[in-house]
Design an enzyme around this catalytic site. Structure first.
Site, PDB file in Angstrom:
ATOM      1  N   CYS A 382       0.844  -1.202   0.000  1.00 47.88           N
ATOM      2  CA  CYS A 382       0.000   0.000   0.000  1.00 47.88           C
ATOM      3  C   CYS A 382       0.879   1.253   0.000  1.00 47.88           C
ATOM      4  CB  CYS A 382      -0.986  -0.054   1.163  1.00 47.88           C
ATOM      5  SG  CYS A 382      -2.477   0.884   0.812  1.00 47.88           S
ATOM      6  N   HIS A 516      -3.688  -4.925   0.552  1.00 47.01           N
ATOM      7  CA  HIS A 516      -3.125  -5.467   1.795  1.00 47.01           C
ATOM      8  C   HIS A 516      -3.224  -6.994   1.808  1.00 47.01           C
ATOM      9  CE1 HIS A 516      -2.424  -1.757   4.063  1.00 47.01           C
ATOM     10  NE2 HIS A 516      -3.459  -1.278   3.408  1.00 47.01           N
ATOM     11  N   GLU A 518      -1.679  -9.072   3.486  1.00 46.42           N
ATOM     12  CA  GLU A 518      -1.540  -9.657   4.828  1.00 46.42           C
ATOM     13  C   GLU A 518      -2.895  -9.987   5.445  1.00 46.42           C
ATOM     14  OE1 GLU A 518      -1.059  -6.533   3.999  1.00 46.42           O
ATOM     15  OE2 GLU A 518      -1.348  -5.113   5.638  1.00 46.42           O
TER      16      GLU A 518
HETATM   17  N1  GLN Z   1      -1.802   6.720   2.983  1.00 47.52           N
HETATM   18  C1  GLN Z   1      -1.945   5.993   1.776  1.00 47.52           C
HETATM   19  C2  GLN Z   1      -3.310   6.202   1.143  1.00 47.52           C
HETATM   20  O1  GLN Z   1      -4.242   6.595   1.797  1.00 47.52           O
HETATM   21  C3  GLN Z   1      -1.688   4.516   1.983  1.00 47.52           C
HETATM   22  C4  GLN Z   1      -2.657   3.870   2.912  1.00 47.52           C
HETATM   23  C5  GLN Z   1      -2.199   2.518   3.370  1.00 47.52           C
HETATM   24  O2  GLN Z   1      -1.025   2.203   3.311  1.00 47.52           O
HETATM   25  N2  GLN Z   1      -3.105   1.718   3.893  1.00 47.52           N
HETATM   26  O3  GLN Z   1      -3.469   5.944  -0.015  1.00 47.52           O
END
Ligand code: GLN
Length: 544
Positions: A382, A516, A518
């Site tokens: 992410c 994600h 995970e």
């Molecule tokens: N801050 C980034 C976004 O909002 C990544 C978010 C995250 O890593 N879950 O896109």
């Protein structure tokens, strides 16, 4: 109709009720029953989505886009059953819905009260979506005696009266502390806790007693006598060497047998615990060992990266490898190159996890550069993928490359998008709108390029579904220059508009994902990206 197991906690918080609920569910599942676990959170936030990880640990995201308590992650990992929006409720959500109804006039002039309106809403939640489950386990957050949890306790009390007597069971998790000076285990806190629960009208059927020392038979009998349960229903729950040992350990102490007895079930099939024996065997008998550096922001609190931590261990299980995690504060890397070398050089893989905000971002970008240049296995998740793209853009000559999340920039390699397609159709967001519930959340499909490294990692499939939780996206305007620099966009949203995965074919293992992974890894079914990353780290460990 499903049978209900209500799980409450007493004496102190942090007794591991979530893990206990997940383990009991896993044991019932091992006997062939269909289970589901729900979490009742008494706090007033509508969901944990706006809470700092320091307050609440990780926010666990479900396929259907709910931002939920991290205990739902334990539930999924231990049972393999994907959690849903309808598996987590908070006081905040109950009150929000009731107040909205009241404003609409739905109560037709009635006085709106905790009993029956709040308690009815909680009962409705407990009874909803039962499908064909054999058991629904309901874990109540907090500790008995908390003011916030009273309506939840009252709802359970009522449900226990309304449902068939053999359809509900109360499990109370307590602590039996050891007083070193006296050399004794103390049962009094458990007695008080059970009395408190009884004063709310709930008599526990099974007591799960957390303890650091074995509970002698005499003390077990004493707890049984004072707490009005059978001695066999006082289950010792000693500290376990690993969370993966907990289901087997509770089974040996008779937890599932006692729960079934409480329901009057005498013909339950014997449990098939082979999957858990295999997991513990792999966990306790590794053949290799790697150390992964996780460069993030909330490194002081491992609960903030709960699923990530677990998924790395699962990647280890897939490779019969012990995974050590070195949590590194990204801010440490801002400005000083020698610090990066000193910290990252001895490691076998670098992972930049998800995160929010500018703090530490330069350190994360520097870690990507280190891993790219030194050919160290790199996994960006992410925000970590976004940092990999910014690093790539800077090395392609876009010196100002940044994310609009960190302030205005004339090279917005990562920017906010205000609309995208989901299963429900076009989703739109306003820039600068509410923070709660306004992200791209939940499961989205992605299409992988055939012959890419990730397609191979995913076993050849080119259509995948993974869970998202972010507001920003990599700007597709930069795809061409980034691909020329060597960063290949090997996964895109099915409409081809949103970058989902990047990789570097000239690197042994360099993968960034916008989602994600995970969240979907399980001990008996490790996520292929984590299995692949640990395999690459193991290969790298043989080189350094
Ligand atoms: N801050 C980034 C976004 O909002 C990544 C978010 C995250 O890593 N879950 O896109």
């Amino acid at each position: 109709m499903a049978r209900y197991i209500f799980i409450t906690g007493g004496v102190v918080s942090s007794l591991g009720k979530g893990l206990m609920a997940a383990s009991l569910a896993a044991l019932l599942q091992a006997r062939g029953y269909k289970v589901r676990i729900r979490k009742f959170d008494p706090y007033l936030n509508v969901d944990p989505g706006t809470m700092s990880p320091y307050q609440h640990g990780e926010v666990y995201v479900t396929d259907d886009g709910a931002e939920t308590d991290l205990d739902l992650g334990h539930y999924e990992r231990f049972t393999g059953v994907s959690a849903r929006q309808s598996d987590n409720i908070t006081s905040g959500r109950v009150y929000r819905d009731i107040i909205a109804k009241e404003r609409r006039g739905d109560y037709l002039g009635a006085t709106v009260q905790v009993i029956p309106h709040v308690t009815d809403a909680i009962k409705e939640f407990a009874l909803a979506d039962q499908d064909d489950h054999d058991f629904i386990l309901c874990e109540i957050g907090g500790t008995v005696g908390d003011i916030e949890s009273l309506p939840f306790m009252e709802a359970i009390r009522q449900l226990r009266n309304e449902l068939d007597p053999l359809q509900t069971l109360s499990v109370h998790v307590t602590l039996v502390p050891y007083i070193a000076a006296a050399g004794e285990l103390k049962t009094k806190p458990t007695q008080h806790s059970v009395r408190e629960l009884a004063s709310l009208g709930i008599k526990p059927d099974v007591l799960l007693c957390r303890a650091e020392h074995p509970i002698p038979e005499g003390e077990r009998q004493k707890i049984a006598n004072f707490c009005n349960v059978r001695k066999e229903a006082v289950i010792p729950a000693l500290d376990a060497p690993s969370i993966y040992s907990v289901p087997l350990q509770y089974h040996e102490e008779g937890l599932d047998a006692e729960v079934l007895r409480g329901f009057g079930i005498t013909d339950a099939p014997a449990p098939d615990l082979s999957a858990w024996s295999d997991v513990t065997d792999r966990y306790f008998n590794p053949e290799g060992e790697v150390t992964i550096g996780v460069v993030g922001k909330y490194v002081g609190l491992p609960d903030a990266y709960k699923s990530l931590n677990e998924a790395l261990v699962h990647g280890g299980l897939a490779n019969r490898t012990k995974v050590n995690i070195k949590w590194i504060d990204a801010e440490l890397f801002e400005g000083d190159e020698s610090e990066i070398i000193a910290e990252l050089e001895p490691l076998h893989g670098v992972l930049v996890p998800g995160g929010f905000g500018e703090r530490g971002s330069e350190g994360k970008i520097a870690s990507v550069r280190f891993a790219r240049e030194r050919k160290v296995p790199f996994f960006g998740i992410c925000l970590g993928m976004q940092m990999a793209c910014i690093e790539g853009a800077r090395s392609a000559g876009f010196g100002d490359a940044s994310s609009t999340e960190f302030g205005e920039t004339n090279e917005p390699v990562v920017g906010i998008i205000t609309e995208w397609m989901s299963e429900e159709g076009l989703e739109e967001r306003e820039e600068g709108g509410d923070l709660g519930g306004t992200m791209r959340l939940g499961a989205y499909d992605a299409s992988l390029s055939a012959n890419s490294h990730v397609a191979q990692i995913y076993g050849g499939s080119t259509e995948i579904s993974e869970r998202h939780r972010h507001r920003y996206e990599v700007n597709s305007k930069y795809i061409d220059p980034l691909e020329k620099q060597g960063l290949v966009f090997s996964g895109m949203s099915p409409d081809g508009l949103l970058p989902e995965i990047v990789e570097r074919p000239d690197h042994p293992w360099f993968v960034g994902v916008q989602f994600h992974p995970e969240l979907k890894s399980r001990p008996f079914d490790p996520h292929p990206l984590f299995a692949g990353f640990i395999e690459a780290a193991l290969a790298h460990s043989r080189l350094v």
